[in-house]
Design a protein around this motif. Structure first.
Motif, PDB file in Angstrom:
ATOM      1  N   THR A 283      34.191  79.179  63.447  1.00  0.00           N
ATOM      2  CA  THR A 283      33.875  78.996  62.030  1.00  0.00           C
ATOM      3  C   THR A 283      32.767  77.952  61.916  1.00  0.00           C
ATOM      4  O   THR A 283      32.978  76.779  62.229  1.00  0.00           O
ATOM      5  CB  THR A 283      35.117  78.530  61.254  1.00  0.00           C
ATOM      6  OG1 THR A 283      36.227  79.393  61.556  1.00  0.00           O
ATOM      7  CG2 THR A 283      34.867  78.548  59.763  1.00  0.00           C
ATOM      8  N   SER A 285      30.116  75.367  60.290  1.00  0.00           N
ATOM      9  CA  SER A 285      30.100  74.438  59.160  1.00  0.00           C
ATOM     10  C   SER A 285      29.023  74.840  58.155  1.00  0.00           C
ATOM     11  O   SER A 285      28.067  75.542  58.497  1.00  0.00           O
ATOM     12  CB  SER A 285      29.848  73.016  59.647  1.00  0.00           C
ATOM     13  OG  SER A 285      28.578  72.929  60.282  1.00  0.00           O
ATOM     14  N   ALA A 292      33.642  74.980  64.370  1.00  0.00           N
ATOM     15  CA  ALA A 292      35.074  74.708  64.469  1.00  0.00           C
ATOM     16  C   ALA A 292      35.759  75.928  65.077  1.00  0.00           C
ATOM     17  O   ALA A 292      35.370  77.071  64.807  1.00  0.00           O
ATOM     18  CB  ALA A 292      35.658  74.397  63.097  1.00  0.00           C
ATOM     19  N   LEU A 332      41.783  78.275  59.535  1.00  0.00           N
ATOM     20  CA  LEU A 332      40.894  77.155  59.264  1.00  0.00           C
ATOM     21  C   LEU A 332      39.732  77.590  58.389  1.00  0.00           C
ATOM     22  O   LEU A 332      39.214  78.699  58.538  1.00  0.00           O
ATOM     23  CB  LEU A 332      40.366  76.518  60.551  1.00  0.00           C
ATOM     24  CG  LEU A 332      39.515  77.360  61.495  1.00  0.00           C
ATOM     25  CD1 LEU A 332      38.568  76.469  62.296  1.00  0.00           C
ATOM     26  CD2 LEU A 332      40.412  78.131  62.458  1.00  0.00           C
ATOM     27  N   THR A 333      39.355  76.708  57.450  1.00  0.00           N
ATOM     28  CA  THR A 333      38.259  76.953  56.515  1.00  0.00           C
ATOM     29  C   THR A 333      37.575  75.628  56.209  1.00  0.00           C
ATOM     30  O   THR A 333      38.244  74.636  55.916  1.00  0.00           O
ATOM     31  CB  THR A 333      38.787  77.550  55.193  1.00  0.00           C
ATOM     32  OG1 THR A 333      39.594  78.701  55.465  1.00  0.00           O
ATOM     33  CG2 THR A 333      37.625  77.952  54.291  1.00  0.00           C
ATOM     34  N   TRP A 334      36.246  75.619  56.271  1.00  0.00           N
ATOM     35  CA  TRP A 334      35.491  74.413  55.935  1.00  0.00           C
ATOM     36  C   TRP A 334      35.498  74.176  54.424  1.00  0.00           C
ATOM     37  O   TRP A 334      35.458  75.120  53.630  1.00  0.00           O
ATOM     38  CB  TRP A 334      34.038  74.543  56.380  1.00  0.00           C
ATOM     39  CG  TRP A 334      33.806  74.418  57.852  1.00  0.00           C
ATOM     40  CD1 TRP A 334      33.730  75.433  58.759  1.00  0.00           C
ATOM     41  CD2 TRP A 334      33.585  73.203  58.585  1.00  0.00           C
ATOM     42  NE1 TRP A 334      33.486  74.937  60.017  1.00  0.00           N
ATOM     43  CE2 TRP A 334      33.390  73.570  59.944  1.00  0.00           C
ATOM     44  CE3 TRP A 334      33.544  71.853  58.229  1.00  0.00           C
ATOM     45  CZ2 TRP A 334      33.151  72.625  60.945  1.00  0.00           C
ATOM     46  CZ3 TRP A 334      33.311  70.903  59.228  1.00  0.00           C
ATOM     47  CH2 TRP A 334      33.116  71.295  60.563  1.00  0.00           C
ATOM     48  N   LEU A 341      38.308  70.265  56.911  1.00  0.00           N
ATOM     49  CA  LEU A 341      38.741  71.648  57.071  1.00  0.00           C
ATOM     50  C   LEU A 341      40.122  71.801  56.456  1.00  0.00           C
ATOM     51  O   LEU A 341      40.958  70.891  56.531  1.00  0.00           O
ATOM     52  CB  LEU A 341      38.782  72.064  58.536  1.00  0.00           C
ATOM     53  CG  LEU A 341      37.411  72.202  59.200  1.00  0.00           C
ATOM     54  CD1 LEU A 341      37.251  71.174  60.287  1.00  0.00           C
ATOM     55  CD2 LEU A 341      37.210  73.609  59.751  1.00  0.00           C
ATOM     56  N   ARG A 355      44.677  69.388  54.611  1.00  0.00           N
ATOM     57  CA  ARG A 355      43.274  69.016  54.676  1.00  0.00           C
ATOM     58  C   ARG A 355      43.119  68.047  55.851  1.00  0.00           C
ATOM     59  O   ARG A 355      43.847  67.051  55.954  1.00  0.00           O
ATOM     60  CB  ARG A 355      42.826  68.343  53.375  1.00  0.00           C
ATOM     61  CG  ARG A 355      41.384  67.831  53.387  1.00  0.00           C
ATOM     62  CD  ARG A 355      41.054  67.044  52.132  1.00  0.00           C
ATOM     63  NE  ARG A 355      39.768  66.359  52.266  1.00  0.00           N
ATOM     64  CZ  ARG A 355      38.623  66.802  51.740  1.00  0.00           C
ATOM     65  NH1 ARG A 355      38.616  67.915  51.030  1.00  0.00           N
ATOM     66  NH2 ARG A 355      37.495  66.120  51.920  1.00  0.00           N
TER      67      ARG A 355
END
Length: 689
Positions: A283, A285, A292, A332-334, A341, A355
Motif C-alpha cells: 500500500t 503512501s 506499507a 491497512l489504509t493510509w 495508517l 490508528r
C-alpha cells in the motif's frame, strides 16, 4: 459472576434488537434474503459514498447487486440506474469524479466511466476476454486489469497464443503437483495476471503484462483481491504480491512484493527477496515515498503474526512499525496526510480498527465492539467504515471524533421483527492453566432450560467471535430455541501469537481439554443451559473435532454434526492441495512426521464411535476432499451408529448457494431437534468424563 466485558457486550447487543410485538427467531430464509453491503467507495470531494447492495433471487440460488450513491450532506441514497443498465460491476470513484466500472453489456468486458453529468464513456477498446477486476491509479492516470490469461500471452488480448484444440477424450494432463485449488481444477499455464494501461485522451493505451517472467497468480488464489495491488500516486508504478508458481507452489507460503512500471517495460523487481516468508498487501503512501505492507517471519506458516512494515522507496530501508504489538494486522489504509495508517486486528472475539502513527508507532483504538473493516479515512479526520456483529449484519458507519453515525440500515425491517438475543463472553482456566475465552448466545426472552448447540470453529487458527456470518451464523443456529456455546480453544486468534502457535502438533490435545473445561464452565455459570441435551457441531477443523470427539469424548453429546471434517490424516495429506498447512501444523510431510499425523488421526479411534452423527460434504471441496466425509459415514454405518449423509454436489468447502443454505439449516436443526428433545437420552453433566 459474569465479567464486565460480558455485561457490556450484552448491553450493546440487546440495544440493537428492540423487542417486537410479534417477535420471532431469525430463520435460514431471513439469513439468505437479507441485503448485503459491498463495494464501498468515496468521491474525491468526500461528499458522496458509492456502495452496492445485493439481494437474493426469488429461488434463493443467486444474488444481484444495485449500486447506490449516498450523500453525506443530505443522507439521501439513490440507485445508480446506469450501472444496472450497463451490467456494471467493481464500480468505484476515480480522482476525476467519475464512477469507473466493468461493463459486460456488449458481450465483451470493457472499462467504462460514468461522469458526474450522467454521460457514460467507454475507456477501453478490448477485443474479447473477461476482466476479473481492475485497480485504478489514485490520480486516474492509469489502470491495471486483472484477468486469467496464459503465461505466454504477450498482452491482454493474447492473440499470440492459439487456444489448444479440444481433446476427444476431455483428458487433463499435468506434470506439476498443484492440479486443483479450493474448488477448481487448474488450467495448465493459465494464471491470474496483471496488465497495465495508461489513460491518454480518455482512452486506455497499453495492455502489457506486468508479471513478465513470473509464474504465479496475482492476486493470490483462492481469496486474494485488489488489496494485493497498489499503484503509485502518479500512476507510473505498480506494486503487487505473488507466490512463485510451479511444483513448489503448494508447499510454499512465501509471497513476495514486486515493483513494475505501469507499461511493463522492464521485468518486475522483487522488493522483499530477503524475507523467505510472507509479504503482502502493498500500500503506497499518498506522497509516493513509502510502501506499507504486512510480513511474517516464519516461512510456510500461514498463521504467523502479520507485522506492519514501512519501506522507504528511495533508500530501501525497512522498519517494522508494529513489531512490538502481539497481534496480526488484517487490513491497512493510509490516512490522506500520510501521518498514520488505519489497521484492522483481532482481539478477544472482536475485530476493531486502530490508528497507528507512522512517526512513533503509537496506537489508538477507533472502534471497540464488533467486526469493523473497510476503513476509508477522510481529509478532515472523519472515518467511514463497515461494522457487523454476532447480532446484526454489516452496515456502513461514519465516525467523527467520538460521534458515530449509522449511514445504512439495510435490514432494519427484518431485525425489528426478531426476538432479542443475549450475547455474553466468558473466560475460564483452560489447558495448562491458560486463560481461555468463550461465548454464549441465546434467546433473551426464553424461559426454562435450553438445549445447547456447542459450536467448534474451523481454521483451526480462527475464531467465531462477535461478527456476522452468512454461513455458520450463531443467531440462525439458535433458532429461538437453542443456546449456542462456543470456545476459543488453544490455537484461536485474537489472544497473541503464542496462543495461536500452541495448537502446533497438538490438534487433539489442548483444544479438546479447552472444549471440556469451557463447556463445564458455561454450565456452571448459567443454569438455563441444559447439560443433558447438547449437540456439538463444526466444519473443517471443527468437523475434524467432531470426528476426534467421537473417538475421544464419545459419551458426552447427544449428537454430532460434521461438515467437511478431516477423518483420516494420512489420506487427507495426500489428497489436499495447500500442503504448507498440514506440513506446518504436523511438523512436516506425512513421510517426515507420520507419528504426529497418526497421534491425532480420528480414524485410529473408530472402535469408540457411538454418538449419532450427521455428515455434510461438498463434492467440489478440494481442501478437505469429500472422501473424508465418506470415510466417516462408512465408519458410522459399519458400527450401526445412527447417522446421515448430506451431499451438496455443487458446493465447495462452504455452502454458498442460498437455496442450499436453507436446506443445510433445515437438516441441521432437524438433526439437533431429534436428538436433543426433552424426552431424549440422559447424559452425564460431568464434562470431564
Amino acid at each position: 459472576m459474569r465479567n464486565i466485558l460480558a455485561l457490556t457486550a450484552l448491553a450493546a447487543a440487546t440495544a440493537l434488537t428492540p423487542f417486537a410485538a410479534e417477535a420471532r427467531p431469525l430463520t435460514a430464509q431471513d439469513l439468505v434474503e437479507m441485503k448485503r453491503l459491498g463495494g464501498v467507495s468515496l468521491s474525491p470531494d468526500e461528499d458522496v459514498v458509492l456502495y452496492s447492495v445485493s439481494e437474493a433471487s426469488e429461488d434463493h440460488a443467486s444474488r444481484s447487486s444495485t449500486y447506490y450513491v449516498h450523500s453525506l450532506v443530505t443522507g439521501t441514497a439513490l440507485p445508480v440506474d446506469a450501472l444496472k443498465e450497463l451490467e456494471g460491476r467493481s464500480a468505484r470513484f476515480g480522482a476525476d469524479g467519475a464512477i469507473w466500472f466493468i461493463s459486460g453489456s456488449t458481450g465483451s468486458d470493457q472499462i467504462k466511466r460514468l461522469l458526474p453529468d450522467g454521460t457514460v464513456e467507454q475507456v477501453s477498446d478490448l477485443g474479447g476476454g473477461s476482466i476479473d477486476d481492475f485497480v485504478l491509479a489514485p490520480n486516474a492516470a492509469s489502470v491495471v486489469l486483472i484477468a486469467s490469461r496464459h503465461l505466454d500471452c504477450a498482452d491482454f488480448e493474447c492473440a499470440n497464443v492459439k487456444p489448444e484444440s479440444a481433446s476427444a477424450d476431455n483428458a487433463l494432463e499435468y506434470d506439476e503437483i498443484f492440479v486443483r485449488h479450493w474448488d477448481t481444477w487448474v488450467t495448465p499455464g493459465t494464471k491470474s495476471r496483471l496488465f497495465g494501461y495508461r489513460i491518454q485522451g480518455g482512452k486506455m493505451v497499453g495492455g502489457q503484462p506486468l508479471d513478465r517472467g513470473l509464474t504465479g497468480n496475482t492476486p493470490s488464489k483462492p481469496f486474494g483481491g485488489s488489496e494485493e495491488i497498489s499503484i503509485a500516486p502518479g500512476g507510473e508504478a505498480v506494486y503487487f504480491s505473488q507466490r512463485t508458481g510451479g511444483n513448489d507452489e503448494p508447499t510454499s507460503y512465501n509471497l513476495d512484493i514486486y515493483y513494475s512500471p505501469i507499461d511493463g517495460a522492464m521485468a518486475p523487481y522483487n522488493l522483499t527477496s530477503n524475507n523467505p516468508a510472507y509479504d503482502n498487501q502493498p500500500t503506497v503512501s499518498p506522497d509516493g515515498q513509502t510502501l506499507a505492507y504486512v510480513a511474517m517471519a516464519r516461512p510456510d506458516y500461514e498463521s504467523d503474526r502479520r507485522v506492519l512494515h514501512l519501506r522507504n522507496l528511495a533508500t530501501g530501508e525497512v522498519h517494522a512499525l508494529t513489531g512490538d504489538w502481539d497481534t496480526s494486522i488484517g487490513s491497512l489504509t493510509w490516512t490522506p496526510d500520510g501521518s498514520a495508517l488505519i489497521v484492522g486486528v483481532g482481539e478477544v472475539m472482536e475485530h476493531p480498527l486502530y490508528r497507528v502513527e507512522v512517526a512513533t508507532g503509537e496506537r489508538t483504538a477507533l472502534t471497540m465492539r464488533g467486526n469493523a473493516g473497510g476503513a476509508i479515512p477522510m481529509r478532515d479526520g472523519r472515518l467511514i467504515y463497515t461494522l457487523n456483529s454476532i447480532v446484526e449484519p454489516i452496515d456502513l458507519f461514519l465516525k467523527d471524533g467520538d460521534e458515530v453515525t449509522r449511514l445504512t440500515d439495510l435490514n432494519r425491517d427484518v431485525l425489528d421483527e426478531l426476538d432479542p438475543v443475549r450475547f455474553e463472553k466468558f473466560s475460564f482456566d483452560g489447558a495448562d492453566g491458560d486463560t481461555v475465552w468463550g461465548f454464549t448466545l441465546k434467546p433473551a426472552e426464553a424461559e426454562g432450560e435450553l438445549p445447547i448447540a456447542f459450536v467448534v470453529h474451523g481454521g483451526p487458527q480462527g475464531s467465531f467471535g462477535n461478527s456476522w456470518s452468512t454461513r455458520w451464523n450463531p443467531r440462525a443456529l439458535s433458532g429461538g430455541r437453542y443456546a449456542v456455546v462456543s470456545v476459543d480453544f488453544h490455537g484461536s486468534t485474537g489472544y497473541g501469537q503464542d496462543f495461536v502457535d500452541s495448537i502446533n502438533k497438538d490438534w487433539g490435545g489442548k483444544p479438546l481439554e479447552d472444549l471440556k473445561l469451557g463447556l463445564s464452565h458455561a454450565l456452571e455459570q448459567d443454569d438455563q443451559l441444559a447439560g443433558d441435551r447438547i449437540c456439538a457441531l463444526g466444519a473443517s477443523y471443527g468437523g475434524y473435532m467432531m470426528n476426534w470427539i467421537e473417538g475421544n469424548w464419545p459419551d458426552r453429546f447427544d449428537c454430532l454434526i460434521n461438515h467437511n471434517g478431516l477423518f483420516d490424516m494420512r489420506s487427507f495429506y495426500y489428497s489436499t492441495e495447500e500442503l504448507w498447512f498440514p506440513r506446518w501444523d504436523m511438523g512436516g510431510s506425512y513421510a517426515e512426521a507420520s507419528e504426529t499425523y497418526e497421534r491425532w488421526n480420528p480414524v485410529n479411534y473408530v472402535e469408540n464411535w457411538k454418538t449419532p452423527m450427521l455428515v455434510v460434504l461438498g463434492l467440489r471441496d478440494y481442501r478437505v476432499p469429500y472422501s473424508q466425509g465418506l470415510g466417516a459415514f462408512t465408519a458410522l454405518q459399519e458400527r450401526d451408529v445412527p447417522s446421515k449423509l448430506l451431499v451438496f454436489p455443487d458446493e465447495n468447502h462452504w455452502v454458498l448457494n442460498g437455496a442450499n443454505s436453507i436446506r443445510w439449516h433445515q437438516e441441521v436443526h432437524d438433526w439437533m431437534d431429534h436428538w436433543t428433545k426433552e424426552d431424549g437420552p440422559d447424559r452425564s453433566l460431568d464434562t470431564m468424563e
